[in-house]
Write a protein that holds these residues in place. Sequence first.
Motif, PDB file in Angstrom:
ATOM      1  N   TYR A   1       0.874  -1.176   0.000  1.00 19.19           N
ATOM      2  CA  TYR A   1       0.000   0.000   0.000  1.00 19.19           C
ATOM      3  C   TYR A   1       0.912   1.228   0.000  1.00 19.19           C
ATOM      4  CZ  TYR A   1      -3.498  -3.434   1.457  1.00 19.19           C
ATOM      5  OH  TYR A   1      -4.318  -4.528   1.536  1.00 19.19           O
ATOM      6  N   PRO A   2       1.296   1.703  -1.181  1.00 18.94           N
ATOM      7  CA  PRO A   2       2.342   2.741  -1.263  1.00 18.94           C
ATOM      8  C   PRO A   2       2.063   3.984  -0.428  1.00 18.94           C
ATOM      9  CG  PRO A   2       1.940   1.816  -3.432  1.00 18.94           C
ATOM     10  CD  PRO A   2       0.883   1.259  -2.531  1.00 18.94           C
ATOM     11  N   ILE A   3       0.841   4.506  -0.466  1.00 15.82           N
ATOM     12  CA  ILE A   3       0.564   5.735   0.284  1.00 15.82           C
ATOM     13  C   ILE A   3       0.706   5.488   1.785  1.00 15.82           C
ATOM     14  CG2 ILE A   3      -1.218   7.433   0.857  1.00 15.82           C
ATOM     15  CD1 ILE A   3      -2.223   7.187  -1.999  1.00 15.82           C
ATOM     16  N   ALA A   4       0.197   4.352   2.264  1.00  9.93           N
ATOM     17  CA  ALA A   4       0.326   4.024   3.690  1.00  9.93           C
ATOM     18  C   ALA A   4       1.786   3.834   4.086  1.00  9.93           C
ATOM     19  CB  ALA A   4      -0.477   2.768   4.020  1.00  9.93           C
ATOM     20  N   SER A   5       2.629   3.470   3.125  1.00  7.53           N
ATOM     21  CA  SER A   5       4.045   3.255   3.423  1.00  7.53           C
ATOM     22  C   SER A   5       4.783   4.551   3.727  1.00  7.53           C
ATOM     23  CB  SER A   5       4.726   2.540   2.251  1.00  7.53           C
ATOM     24  OG  SER A   5       4.192   1.250   2.068  1.00  7.53           O
ATOM     25  N   PHE A   6       4.159   5.696   3.427  1.00 10.86           N
ATOM     26  CA  PHE A   6       4.805   6.972   3.728  1.00 10.86           C
ATOM     27  C   PHE A   6       4.572   7.410   5.173  1.00 10.86           C
ATOM     28  CE2 PHE A   6       4.293   7.366  -0.972  1.00 10.86           C
ATOM     29  CZ  PHE A   6       5.639   7.428  -1.272  1.00 10.86           C
ATOM     30  N   PHE A   7       3.740   6.669   5.914  1.00 18.31           N
ATOM     31  CA  PHE A   7       3.599   6.957   7.343  1.00 18.31           C
ATOM     32  C   PHE A   7       4.858   6.482   8.053  1.00 18.31           C
ATOM     33  CE2 PHE A   7      -0.795   7.186   6.133  1.00 18.31           C
ATOM     34  CZ  PHE A   7      -1.415   7.978   7.074  1.00 18.31           C
ATOM     35  N   ASN A   8       5.438   7.328   8.875  1.00 20.96           N
ATOM     36  CA  ASN A   8       6.588   6.920   9.670  1.00 20.96           C
ATOM     37  C   ASN A   8       6.132   6.078  10.864  1.00 20.96           C
ATOM     38  OD1 ASN A   8       8.770   7.983   8.224  1.00 20.96           O
ATOM     39  ND2 ASN A   8       8.462  10.016   9.118  1.00 20.96           N
ATOM     40  N   HIS A   9       7.101   5.348  11.417  1.00 21.74           N
ATOM     41  CA  HIS A   9       6.830   4.471  12.554  1.00 21.74           C
ATOM     42  C   HIS A   9       7.015   5.199  13.877  1.00 21.74           C
ATOM     43  CE1 HIS A   9       7.214   1.145  15.419  1.00 21.74           C
ATOM     44  NE2 HIS A   9       8.318   1.748  15.840  1.00 21.74           N
ATOM     45  N   SER A  10       6.245   4.796  14.854  1.00 22.53           N
ATOM     46  CA  SER A  10       6.471   5.170  16.253  1.00 22.53           C
ATOM     47  C   SER A  10       6.023   4.001  17.125  1.00 22.53           C
ATOM     48  CB  SER A  10       5.684   6.431  16.625  1.00 22.53           C
ATOM     49  OG  SER A  10       5.793   6.677  18.032  1.00 22.53           O
ATOM     50  N   CYS A  11       6.723   3.794  18.223  1.00 21.86           N
ATOM     51  CA  CYS A  11       6.314   2.763  19.184  1.00 21.86           C
ATOM     52  C   CYS A  11       5.228   3.281  20.123  1.00 21.86           C
ATOM     53  CB  CYS A  11       7.518   2.265  19.978  1.00 21.86           C
ATOM     54  SG  CYS A  11       8.683   1.286  18.993  1.00 21.86           S
ATOM     55  N   ALA A  12       4.850   4.543  19.950  1.00 19.93           N
ATOM     56  CA  ALA A  12       3.687   5.111  20.637  1.00 19.93           C
ATOM     57  C   ALA A  12       2.928   5.928  19.586  1.00 19.93           C
ATOM     58  CB  ALA A  12       4.109   5.977  21.808  1.00 19.93           C
ATOM     59  N   PRO A  13       2.358   5.259  18.584  1.00 15.99           N
ATOM     60  CA  PRO A  13       1.769   5.959  17.433  1.00 15.99           C
ATOM     61  C   PRO A  13       0.452   6.648  17.780  1.00 15.99           C
ATOM     62  CG  PRO A  13       1.295   3.618  17.300  1.00 15.99           C
ATOM     63  CD  PRO A  13       2.219   3.794  18.482  1.00 15.99           C
TER      64      PRO A  13
END
Length: 210
Positions: free
Chosen positions: A121-133
Amino acid sequence: RECEGGARADHEGECDVLKAWAAQGGQAVRSTRGLRMFMRLVYAMKRDAKNAILADALECGPGGDEAAEEKLGPMADAVNRFVRDGAKMGRRALSGLIARSQRNAHGVVNLEGQHLGHGLYPIASFFNHSCAPNCVVSFRGAALRVHCVSPVEEGGELTIAYVELYAPRAWRRQQLLSSKGFHCGCPRCSLPEGDPGEGALEEGGAGAGS
């Protein structure tokens, strides 16, 4: 028959893959899952140039397409073996696409938490990660949805989780390093050792999204 006809474009050539694998005595469905997903990506690139532009914008990994070809060239050859002539891609470009999909794919799960497979899901892949999202990912069928679960200031970053959030910090960081190629330095991971905030998620917090 109507359903079969509507899905034919997305599954073209997969029967040949399953037959070839079965002839070798392999466990066809599970063992060819990745190969068949990459075939679908190739056809998606061919059908719509926007898909190719989005996929090309995703992170490939260290060394780019050249390094990807060294590692994934044989897989690219296998994909090109089964896709129709008009959709075949160059070995290096296809290796890069495979690398991008492996690095950015999301795990697809149902409401019971059962893992159903992976999708790109290319657009969703632009969300960065956080361990407290502040966002979570869910699926309705094959459609990916992103839901905000905590207040976000105007202009603030929206983040999702790439790993299981209830796992220890060392495990999360190792998973992110091995699967995504980065050492997590999110606010939660940056807390001092033993800080109660590291182990606690607020009620209604997020689970893994990738």
